[in-house]
Design a protein around this motif. Structure first.
Motif, PDB file in Angstrom:
ATOM      1  N   GLU A  19     -32.779  31.530  47.622  1.00 34.47           N
ATOM      2  CA  GLU A  19     -33.288  31.715  46.258  1.00 34.47           C
ATOM      3  C   GLU A  19     -32.422  32.700  45.493  1.00 34.47           C
ATOM      4  OE1 GLU A  19     -36.968  31.478  44.787  1.00 34.47           O
ATOM      5  OE2 GLU A  19     -36.854  29.573  45.870  1.00 34.47           O
ATOM      6  N   VAL A  20     -32.334  32.498  44.202  1.00 30.48           N
ATOM      7  CA  VAL A  20     -31.640  33.436  43.337  1.00 30.48           C
ATOM      8  C   VAL A  20     -32.681  34.423  42.807  1.00 30.48           C
ATOM      9  CG1 VAL A  20     -30.467  33.629  41.115  1.00 30.48           C
ATOM     10  CG2 VAL A  20     -29.820  31.821  42.720  1.00 30.48           C
ATOM     11  N   GLU A  21     -32.448  35.720  43.034  1.00 31.17           N
ATOM     12  CA  GLU A  21     -33.436  36.701  42.595  1.00 31.17           C
ATOM     13  C   GLU A  21     -33.271  37.054  41.128  1.00 31.17           C
ATOM     14  OE1 GLU A  21     -33.740  40.058  45.260  1.00 31.17           O
ATOM     15  OE2 GLU A  21     -33.947  38.650  46.942  1.00 31.17           O
ATOM     16  N   GLU A  22     -32.012  37.076  40.700  1.00 30.93           N
ATOM     17  CA  GLU A  22     -31.744  37.416  39.313  1.00 30.93           C
ATOM     18  C   GLU A  22     -30.533  36.630  38.834  1.00 30.93           C
ATOM     19  OE1 GLU A  22     -30.328  41.201  36.637  1.00 30.93           O
ATOM     20  OE2 GLU A  22     -30.640  41.507  38.773  1.00 30.93           O
ATOM     21  N   VAL A  23     -30.614  36.103  37.612  1.00 31.45           N
ATOM     22  CA  VAL A  23     -29.482  35.363  37.063  1.00 31.45           C
ATOM     23  C   VAL A  23     -28.488  36.376  36.470  1.00 31.45           C
ATOM     24  CG1 VAL A  23     -28.729  33.609  35.417  1.00 31.45           C
ATOM     25  CG2 VAL A  23     -30.893  33.317  36.632  1.00 31.45           C
ATOM     26  N   THR A  24     -27.533  36.754  37.303  1.00 31.30           N
ATOM     27  CA  THR A  24     -26.528  37.755  36.911  1.00 31.30           C
ATOM     28  C   THR A  24     -25.413  37.082  36.091  1.00 31.30           C
ATOM     29  OG1 THR A  24     -25.300  37.296  38.931  1.00 31.30           O
ATOM     30  CG2 THR A  24     -26.922  39.082  39.036  1.00 31.30           C
ATOM     31  N   PRO A  25     -24.592  37.867  35.380  1.00 31.73           N
ATOM     32  CA  PRO A  25     -23.447  37.289  34.662  1.00 31.73           C
ATOM     33  C   PRO A  25     -22.538  36.477  35.589  1.00 31.73           C
ATOM     34  CG  PRO A  25     -23.772  39.569  33.988  1.00 31.73           C
ATOM     35  CD  PRO A  25     -24.730  39.319  35.122  1.00 31.73           C
ATOM     36  N   GLU A  26     -22.391  36.939  36.843  1.00 29.53           N
ATOM     37  CA  GLU A  26     -21.542  36.219  37.798  1.00 29.53           C
ATOM     38  C   GLU A  26     -22.107  34.826  38.089  1.00 29.53           C
ATOM     39  OE1 GLU A  26     -22.609  39.392  38.307  1.00 29.53           O
ATOM     40  OE2 GLU A  26     -20.685  40.386  37.913  1.00 29.53           O
ATOM     41  N   LEU A  27     -23.438  34.760  38.248  1.00 28.93           N
ATOM     42  CA  LEU A  27     -24.069  33.464  38.540  1.00 28.93           C
ATOM     43  C   LEU A  27     -24.011  32.548  37.324  1.00 28.93           C
ATOM     44  CD1 LEU A  27     -27.140  34.482  40.740  1.00 28.93           C
ATOM     45  CD2 LEU A  27     -25.170  33.120  41.425  1.00 28.93           C
ATOM     46  N   LYS A  28     -24.125  33.152  36.146  1.00 29.97           N
ATOM     47  CA  LYS A  28     -24.018  32.381  34.914  1.00 29.97           C
ATOM     48  C   LYS A  28     -22.618  31.763  34.803  1.00 29.97           C
ATOM     49  CE  LYS A  28     -25.321  33.023  30.129  1.00 29.97           C
ATOM     50  NZ  LYS A  28     -25.989  33.838  29.118  1.00 29.97           N
ATOM     51  N   GLU A  29     -21.624  32.548  35.187  1.00 29.38           N
ATOM     52  CA  GLU A  29     -20.256  32.046  35.157  1.00 29.38           C
ATOM     53  C   GLU A  29     -20.052  30.945  36.202  1.00 29.38           C
ATOM     54  OE1 GLU A  29     -17.190  35.052  35.445  1.00 29.38           O
ATOM     55  OE2 GLU A  29     -15.683  33.458  35.476  1.00 29.38           O
ATOM     56  N   LEU A  30     -20.675  31.141  37.366  1.00 34.13           N
ATOM     57  CA  LEU A  30     -20.590  30.112  38.401  1.00 34.13           C
ATOM     58  C   LEU A  30     -21.156  28.790  37.868  1.00 34.13           C
ATOM     59  CD1 LEU A  30     -20.203  29.116  41.378  1.00 34.13           C
ATOM     60  CD2 LEU A  30     -22.493  30.005  41.852  1.00 34.13           C
ATOM     61  N   ALA A  31     -22.309  28.871  37.188  1.00 31.02           N
ATOM     62  CA  ALA A  31     -22.938  27.673  36.634  1.00 31.02           C
ATOM     63  C   ALA A  31     -22.011  26.998  35.623  1.00 31.02           C
ATOM     64  CB  ALA A  31     -24.274  28.038  35.978  1.00 31.02           C
ATOM     65  N   SER A  32     -21.382  27.806  34.790  1.00 30.89           N
ATOM     66  CA  SER A  32     -20.471  27.264  33.786  1.00 30.89           C
ATOM     67  C   SER A  32     -19.257  26.593  34.447  1.00 30.89           C
ATOM     68  CB  SER A  32     -20.067  28.412  32.847  1.00 30.89           C
ATOM     69  OG  SER A  32     -18.852  28.160  32.256  1.00 30.89           O
ATOM     70  N   ASN A  33     -18.723  27.213  35.491  1.00 31.52           N
ATOM     71  CA  ASN A  33     -17.601  26.620  36.229  1.00 31.52           C
ATOM     72  C   ASN A  33     -18.018  25.338  36.952  1.00 31.52           C
ATOM     73  OD1 ASN A  33     -15.773  28.587  35.473  1.00 31.52           O
ATOM     74  ND2 ASN A  33     -16.210  29.899  37.244  1.00 31.52           N
ATOM     75  N   MET A  34     -19.263  25.331  37.443  1.00 29.13           N
ATOM     76  CA  MET A  34     -19.765  24.124  38.114  1.00 29.13           C
ATOM     77  C   MET A  34     -19.882  22.965  37.120  1.00 29.13           C
ATOM     78  SD  MET A  34     -22.603  25.722  40.748  1.00 29.13           S
ATOM     79  CE  MET A  34     -23.524  24.193  40.859  1.00 29.13           C
ATOM     80  N   LEU A  35     -20.345  23.261  35.904  1.00 28.99           N
ATOM     81  CA  LEU A  35     -20.442  22.213  34.881  1.00 28.99           C
ATOM     82  C   LEU A  35     -19.056  21.656  34.567  1.00 28.99           C
ATOM     83  CD1 LEU A  35     -23.094  23.564  32.338  1.00 28.99           C
ATOM     84  CD2 LEU A  35     -23.209  21.393  33.563  1.00 28.99           C
TER      85      LEU A  35
END
Ligand code: NI
Length: 167
Positions: free
Chosen positions: A19-35
């Motif tokens: 589970e992701v506990e907090e949507v950090t800037p790093e995770l947001k960037e990961l999501a953007s790179n995944m898209l």
């Protein structure tokens, strides 16, 4: 940034994601790179384990014009209704397509890219896509869900992929 897609039989695809506990800037960037990676490879969905990250994050876009990206952390199916069988493929198992049974309609919840709670009512391709991507978070691939006849059809191709990976 384009990410490398891990392919079968990479072990990361069999792991259960956390589970992701907090949507950090790093995770947001990961999501953007995944898209970006998903669009580049003409996929309709991508789950974090497919880029080697065992975290509960999926991205998808099942729209015709490829302009409706969805980012969902900790996705969870709240309700599944009916049954449908459709042909599926996966960027981690290139060259294989097979028929898989899924819920026809689902209600799904999770956190968006800003860490806010969000939910979707999905049917048809989007519903199937959500279910396929969530399976990835549980270490389940679409080829694990096939009927015996369908399994037999893809068995040889999977064995070839495994043999190639060992070389
Ligand atoms: Ni997949």
């Amino acid at each position: 940034m384009l990410l490398e897609i891990k392919t079968f039989p990479n072990k990361v695809l069999k792991k259960v994601s956390v589970e992701v506990e907090e949507v950090t800037p790093e995770l947001k960037e990961l999501a953007s790179n995944m898209l970006e990676t998903m669009y580049e490879n003409k996929g309709v969905g991508l789950a974090a384990p497919q880029v080697g990250v065992s975290k509960r994050l999926i991205v998808l876009d099942c729209s015709e014009n490829r302009d409706e990206p969805i980012v969902l952390f900790n996705p969870e199916i709240v309700k599944g209704i009916g049954k449908t069988i459709g042909t599926e493929g996966c960027l981690s198992i290139p060259d294989i397509e097979a028929k898989v049974q899924r819920f026809e309609k689902i209600n799904i919840k999770g956190l968006n890219e800003n860490g806010e709670e969000t939910s979707y009512d999905a049917e048809e391709l989007l519903s199937t896509c959500f279910q396929h991507e969530i399976d990835h978070l549980n270490g389940v691939l679409f080829v694990d869900k096939l009927s015996p006849v369908q399994k037999l059809k893809v068995k040889k191709l999977l064995a070839e992929m495994e043999a190639q990976a060992i070389q």
